[in-house]
Structure formats: structure tokens, C-alpha cells
Design an enzyme around this catalytic site. Structure first.
Site, short mmCIF file in Angstrom:
data_model
loop_
_atom_site.label_atom_id
_atom_site.label_comp_id
_atom_site.label_asym_id
_atom_site.label_seq_id
_atom_site.Cartn_x
_atom_site.Cartn_y
_atom_site.Cartn_z
N HIS A 52 12.69 37.53 2.23
CA HIS A 52 13.78 36.93 1.45
C HIS A 52 14.99 36.72 2.34
CE1 HIS A 52 16.48 36.14 -1.90
NE2 HIS A 52 17.35 36.96 -1.31
N ASP A 96 -11.63 10.46 13.16
CA ASP A 96 -11.46 9.33 12.24
C ASP A 96 -12.67 8.40 12.21
OD1 ASP A 96 -8.92 10.17 11.63
OD2 ASP A 96 -7.92 8.29 12.17
N GLY A 119 0.17 4.47 0.18
CA GLY A 119 -0.47 5.71 0.65
C GLY A 119 0.50 6.47 1.53
N ALA A 152 -5.23 14.36 11.83
CA ALA A 152 -5.30 14.81 13.22
C ALA A 152 -5.89 16.21 13.34
CB ALA A 152 -3.91 14.77 13.83
N GLY A 203 0.83 -1.21 0.00
CA GLY A 203 0.00 0.00 0.00
C GLY A 203 0.86 1.25 0.00
N ARG A 225 -7.09 2.75 7.02
CA ARG A 225 -7.60 2.58 8.38
C ARG A 225 -9.12 2.53 8.37
NH1 ARG A 225 -3.82 3.15 12.23
NH2 ARG A 225 -5.27 3.88 13.81
P1 FAD Z 1 -7.53 8.36 17.47
O1 FAD Z 1 -6.31 9.16 17.45
O2 FAD Z 1 -7.50 7.01 16.87
O3 FAD Z 1 -7.99 8.28 18.98
C1 FAD Z 1 -9.05 7.50 19.40
C2 FAD Z 1 -8.81 7.12 20.85
O4 FAD Z 1 -9.98 6.50 21.37
C3 FAD Z 1 -7.69 6.11 21.04
O5 FAD Z 1 -6.78 6.61 22.00
C4 FAD Z 1 -8.39 4.86 21.54
O6 FAD Z 1 -7.61 4.11 22.44
C5 FAD Z 1 -9.62 5.43 22.22
N1 FAD Z 1 -10.78 4.56 22.29
C6 FAD Z 1 -11.38 3.90 21.28
N2 FAD Z 1 -12.48 3.25 21.71
C7 FAD Z 1 -12.57 3.52 23.03
C8 FAD Z 1 -13.50 3.15 24.03
N3 FAD Z 1 -14.59 2.43 23.76
N4 FAD Z 1 -13.27 3.56 25.30
C9 FAD Z 1 -12.20 4.33 25.60
N5 FAD Z 1 -11.30 4.72 24.68
C10 FAD Z 1 -11.49 4.32 23.41
N6 FAD Z 1 -2.55 12.64 10.73
C11 FAD Z 1 -2.04 13.85 10.48
O7 FAD Z 1 -2.79 14.83 10.46
N7 FAD Z 1 -0.70 14.04 10.26
C12 FAD Z 1 0.17 13.01 10.25
O8 FAD Z 1 1.36 13.21 10.04
C13 FAD Z 1 -0.33 11.71 10.50
N8 FAD Z 1 0.50 10.64 10.51
C14 FAD Z 1 -0.01 9.40 10.77
C15 FAD Z 1 0.86 8.32 10.77
C16 FAD Z 1 0.38 7.04 11.04
C17 FAD Z 1 1.33 5.87 11.04
C18 FAD Z 1 -1.01 6.86 11.33
C19 FAD Z 1 -1.55 5.49 11.64
C20 FAD Z 1 -1.88 7.94 11.33
C21 FAD Z 1 -1.38 9.22 11.04
N9 FAD Z 1 -2.23 10.33 11.02
C22 FAD Z 1 -1.72 11.56 10.74
C23 FAD Z 1 -3.68 10.21 11.27
C24 FAD Z 1 -4.02 10.63 12.70
O9 FAD Z 1 -3.28 9.85 13.61
C25 FAD Z 1 -5.51 10.46 12.94
O10 FAD Z 1 -6.23 11.15 11.95
C26 FAD Z 1 -5.92 11.00 14.30
O11 FAD Z 1 -5.21 10.35 15.34
C27 FAD Z 1 -7.43 10.81 14.50
O12 FAD Z 1 -7.80 11.25 15.78
P2 FAD Z 1 -9.07 10.65 16.53
O13 FAD Z 1 -9.12 11.34 17.84
O14 FAD Z 1 -10.25 10.69 15.66
O15 FAD Z 1 -8.74 9.11 16.74
#
Ligand code: FAD
Length: 494
Positions: free
Chosen positions: A468, A335, A212, A343, A210, A298
């Protein structure tokens, strides 16, 4: 309880519309809250969740947050920050390659990457930042619960043997690695991004399944560390969501660096043989590698939400512009709704969800001009429409380009590679898209996002002065080029 008049003042101070009449269940009722009751219970402490919790607390709400692993979510623990820590190491190695030509003599060109130290350093960066999030939550008087939150239809939430209740619930449960059903994919030698970021060795060879953003960034990291990397991508180019011209340029640069990139191919089977992986492709080719990285995308994380009868769209929680789900008073930013899996988009969605949960649905998320970046060397970044999308929507468009090759700071920094491309509408010179491949693209793109969000035209930007020597002069010149006025470009043929 949120005092109505003080909440209205807070909203006004934040530049938000104060609702005249707020819809039913999303509005905090006037009755006092019991000890285990909250205006909002946030499930998940990632970017969407912790922003929602802090914004809710800033607005005077009584807020609880539940996190099952660690605050900061995927981004701080297994995503944005760990990858950027590794990419900095890759950048240091790249810098060593140009040192001699710049007059810095190193006694040897040999290097070894100590993965134990690399992982430990990454963990220390993560710890600093996750500790910061916990501290911020505490400072904002958000009640923190550690453990899996099981959400019930009456908006109560069970965490182990404790049950709390929310007038509103914010589901910010994020996403997890997507898997494919291919024979051999469950081999322990096939790693996800979560696992590869804790790997304490540099593999001799790595197949990246992949191409991406995650696959390309981590592929580049290991390529720089000395691994032989092969990227396997189904589309006709890597990072197909990017503007075609930019992603083809990146592909060219990464191939030149030594990364093998196979496009328009599918993976059919993985066979483990003599401690190696044989990845059989649908064109008959076999890629042999010591390890593989599965990076095909994802999917939303829904554990703990099973009892809720939420409307879904292809596995993602369906939300409206206010980030509210099909159940009034339950919001799902970040997400988990799959709108924009970044993020900073999650931050915005989280803030918006909290404001709407407390004060009724008044604010929309507006994610149209969310910048996106790939932290390769050179970096790549975009905001708005790609050229293909712009042509499809607007027909004929204006394009301006400027190259880093003639830019003073880029040449002085041995980074004179790449270009900026500006796409504008022909009639009003409205900025439709900005695409960058070059030094600090991930920083430069934020200027484009501000320009587009503020509805500045190309002619407005042309009136600005850029310092500049800076990389952002290239951005400025690309805007001038839309008008045929770039000083450092050859004259445009009429
Ligand atoms: P998440 O960060 O996934 O957080 C969700 C949280 O909820 C987690 O901590 C989880 O443990 C918790 N959770 C889930 N279910 C429960 C439950 N029932 N009870 C209690 N807790 C729970 N984005 C960027 O903008 N820039 C980047 O450079 C970038 N690099 C990335 C690199 C990688 C390798 C990956 C995998 C992702 C990257 N991303 C990047 C994407 C970014 O990490 C996500 O878009 C962002 O973290 C989403 O935030 P979120 O709060 O929606 O979810």
C-alpha cells in the site's frame, strides 16, 4: 554439433524433460557440420526469430539467423516500441491537462507537437533496442546474415549469392499489414501503421479504418496530438476481442476525450476530393478526413517460403503444439502461424521451436494465459476468458469487481478511473479470466497471468498481501470481491 550429454544437462538445468527417444528429422544427427551447415537456420529476426536463435545457441547449437530488413522485426521497428514511444508523448500531454489542478502552474496551455523531433526520438529508441538485439546475437555466437532468405525444400537457404544449410529451419517471418479491396484504398493519403509512424506532420483529421488494438492506440496518439480522429469499426464495439464490459468502458472514456467512434458500420468506398478523403460508409454517412489509417489486422509474411509445400490454415502456416509445421524439422513460431499475434507470445513460440528443433519435440508452447494489453489512457489488459466465453464454457460463474475510484495511489495520481474484473469458477474458485481497465493495467495483468499459470485459486490470492499504496491493491480487492469480502466495496446483497 550439439554434444548429446551436455545438451541433456542443459535441458535438465532449464527444467525441461530430456527426451528418451527423439523423433527422426527434428533431431540433430551425429555427423559433423560443414562450414556452411547449421543445427538451425532461423529466417526472420523479429521476436520469434531472435529468441529462437539465442535459445538455440544457449543450448549449444550452431545457429544462423537471416533478416531482410532489421533485427527486432515488426515489434521493435514498426510496432510495439514505436507506438509506445508515441503513447508516452500522448501521456505527457494528458498530464499537462491535470497539472494546474494539482498546483503546477504553466504559463500557457498552448503546445505544438514537433513531428520531426517526435519521429527522430522514436527512431533513436528503436536504434538502441535493435542494436541491443544484434549485440545479443553476436554475444551468443549466432551467425548473422543480412538479406532475404529464400528457403528450399532440402533445408538449404539462399541469401543473395550465398547458400547455407540447416538440419532444421525455423520460419519466423512474421506478418505484414492486411489490406482490403475497396475502391480508393490505394490512395497515398491512406496510410498503414508502418507509414504513419514515420509521418512528419500532425494531420488536422484522421479516419481510422478498424478499431482494433493498433487503430485505437494510434488513434489516441493523434487525438492527443490535436488531430480530429474518427474510428470506423465493423463490430458493435472497439477491440471486440476484449471483455465486452471493458471495451464498452474504454469506448465511453475515449469518446469523452473527443474521439469519434462509429461502430457496426462498414467502409464501402474512398474518394479523394480537394486533397481530402471522403470515406463512404454503408449507412450512408461520409467521413471526411485529411488522412486515413488502415488498421484492419495483419496477415502472415510468406516471401522467401514459396518453394515449401507447407500445410496452411486460412493463409497461416499450420503448426502443431511443438511449433512444427507439416514438414518435419521445419518450425514456424510467431505471427506467421497466426495463433496469437503478440510479441511475447512470439518469444515463447520461438524458444519452444528452438528447443524442439535441437532435442526433438518435447516442449509445448502453452499460450492459454498469455496476457494482452492496450496502452491507451487508461490502459486495458486481459488474461484468460472473457465473461461471455466463461459463461459459455462453465455456465454460471462468479464475478468480482473493484474500482480504481477508491484507490489511494490512483486518486493521488489523478488516475482514479476504471476497474478490475475477476471471473472465477463457482465450484473450485479457479481463476478463469482477469480484465483490467485502469492505471498500469499492462503491468498489473502479469500478476494475473502468473496466478493463472500457477493454478492459484481465488482463495489462495486472498491470502496474499499487496503493498500500500499501489494500483495492485485494486486487483487484490477484485479477487476478494469474488468471495464477497472486498473491504472497500459496498456489501454484496445476498
Ligand atoms: P515480426 O516481428 O514480423 O518479424 C519477422 C521478421 O522476419 C521481420 O523482421 C522480417 O523483415 C523478417 N523476414 C520475413 N521474411 C523474411 C525472409 N524471407 N528472409 C529474411 N527475413 C525475413 N505486440 C505486443 O505484444 N505488444 C504490443 O504493444 C504490440 N504493438 C504493436 C503495434 C503495431 C503497430 C503492430 C503492427 C504490431 C504490434 N504488436 C504488438 C505485434 C507484434 O509486433 C508482433 O506480434 C511481433 O512482432 C511478432 O513477432 P514475429 O517475430 O513473429 O514477427
Amino acid at each position: 554439433m550439439v554434444g548429446e550429454s551436455s545438451a541433456a544437462k542443459e535441458l535438465e538445468a532449464a527444467g525441461l524433460e530430456v527426451p528418451k527417444a527423439t523423433p527422426g528429422e527434428a533431431q540433430a544427427p551425429k555427423a559433423e557440420l560443414g562450414a556452411d551447415e547449421y543445427d538451425i537456420v532461423v529466417i526472420g529476426g523479429g521476436p520469434a526469430g531472435y529468441y529462437a536463435a539465442i535459445r538455440g545457441a544457449q543450448l549449444g547449437g550452431k545457429i544462423a539467423i537471416v533478416e531482410k530488413i532489421e533485427y527486432g522485426g515488426t515489434c521493435l521497428n514498426r510496432g510495439c516500441i514505436p507506438t509506445k514511444t508515441y503513447l508516452k508523448n500522448a501521456r505527457i500531454l494528458d498530464n499537462l491537462k491535470v497539472a494546474a489542478g494539482r498546483g503546477i502552474k504553466l504559463s500557457s496551455s498552448e503546445f505544438t507537437v514537433d513531428m520531426d523531433k517526435t519521429v527522430d526520438f522514436k527512431n533513436s529508441v528503436v536504434k538502441t533496442l535493435t542494436g541491443g538485439v544484434r549485440g545479443l546475437l553476436k554475444a551468443n555466437k549466432v551467425t548473422v546474415f543480412d538479406g532475404l532468405g529464400q528457403v528450399h525444400p532440402d533445408k538449404s537457404v539462399t541469401i543473395a549469392d550465398k547458400t547455407i544449410k540447416g538440419r532444421n529451419i525455423i520460419l519466423a517471418t512474421g506478418s505484414k499489414v492486411s489490406r482490403i479491396n475497396i475502391p480508393g484504398i490505394d490512395s497515398p493519403l491512406v496510410l498503414t501503421s508502418d507509414e504513419i509512424l514515420d509521418m512528419r506532420e500532425v494531420p488536422k483529421s484522421l479516419a481510422v479504418i478498424g478499431g482494433g488494438v493498433v487503430g485505437v492506440e494510434l488513434g489516441l496518439v493523434f487525438e492527443s496530438f490535436g488531430t480530429e480522429v474518427t474510428v470506423i469499426e465493423m463490430a458493435d464495439r472497439i477491440i471486440p476481442a476484449m471483455d465486452k464490459e471493458i471495451s464498452l468502458e474504454l469506448q465511453k472514456i475515449l469518446s469523452k476525450k473527443g474521439m469519434k467512434i462509429l461502430t457496426s458500420v462498414g467502409l464501402e468506398e474512398i474518394v479523394e476530393k480537394d486533397g481530402q478523403l471522403n470515406l463512404k460508409l454503408n449507412n450512408g454517412e461520409v467521413v471526411v478526413a485529411e488522412k486515413a489509417l488502415l488498421s484492419i489486422g495483419r496477415v502472415p509474411q510468406l516471401e522467401g517460403l514459396e518453394e515449401l509445400d507447407l500445410a496452411m490454415d486460412r493463409g497461416r502456416i499450420k503448426v502443431n503444439d511443438f511449433q512444427e509445421t507439416s514438414i518435419p524439422g521445419i518450425y514456424a513460431p510467431g505471427d506467421v502461424n497466426g495463433t496469437k499475434m503478440l510479441a511475447h507470445a512470439a518469444y515463447r513460440m520461438g524458444e519452444v521451436a528452438a528447443e524442439n528443433a535441437l532435442h526433438g519435440n518435447t516442449r509445448k508452447a502453452h499460450l492459454e494465459f498469455t496476457p494482452a494489453a492496450v496502452y491507451t489512457h487508461p490502459e486495458v489488459a486481459m488474461c484468460g476468458l472473457t465473461e461471455d466465453q466463461a459463461r459459455e464454457k462453465y455456465g454460471d460463474v462468479l464475478i468480482g469487481r473493484a474500482s480504481f475510484a477508491g484507490n489511494g495511489r490512483s486518486i493521488a495520481s489523478s488516475e482514479a478511473q476504471g476497474f478490475v474484473k475477476v471471473i472465477a469458477d463457482k465450484k473450485y474458485h479457479e481463476v478463469l479470466g482477469v480484465h483490467i481497465i485502469g492505471p498500469s493495467a499492462a503491468e498489473l495483468i502479469n500478476e494475473a497471468s502468473t496466478i493463472m499459470e500457477s493454478e492459484l485459486t481465488v482463495d489462495d490470492v486472498a491470502q496474499s498481501i499487496h503493498g500500500h499504496p499501489t494500483y495492485s491493491e485494486v486487483m487484490y480487492e477484485a479477487f476478494l470481491d469474488v468471495l464477497g469480502e472486498a473491504i472497500h466495496n459496498p456489501p454484496k446483497r445476498k
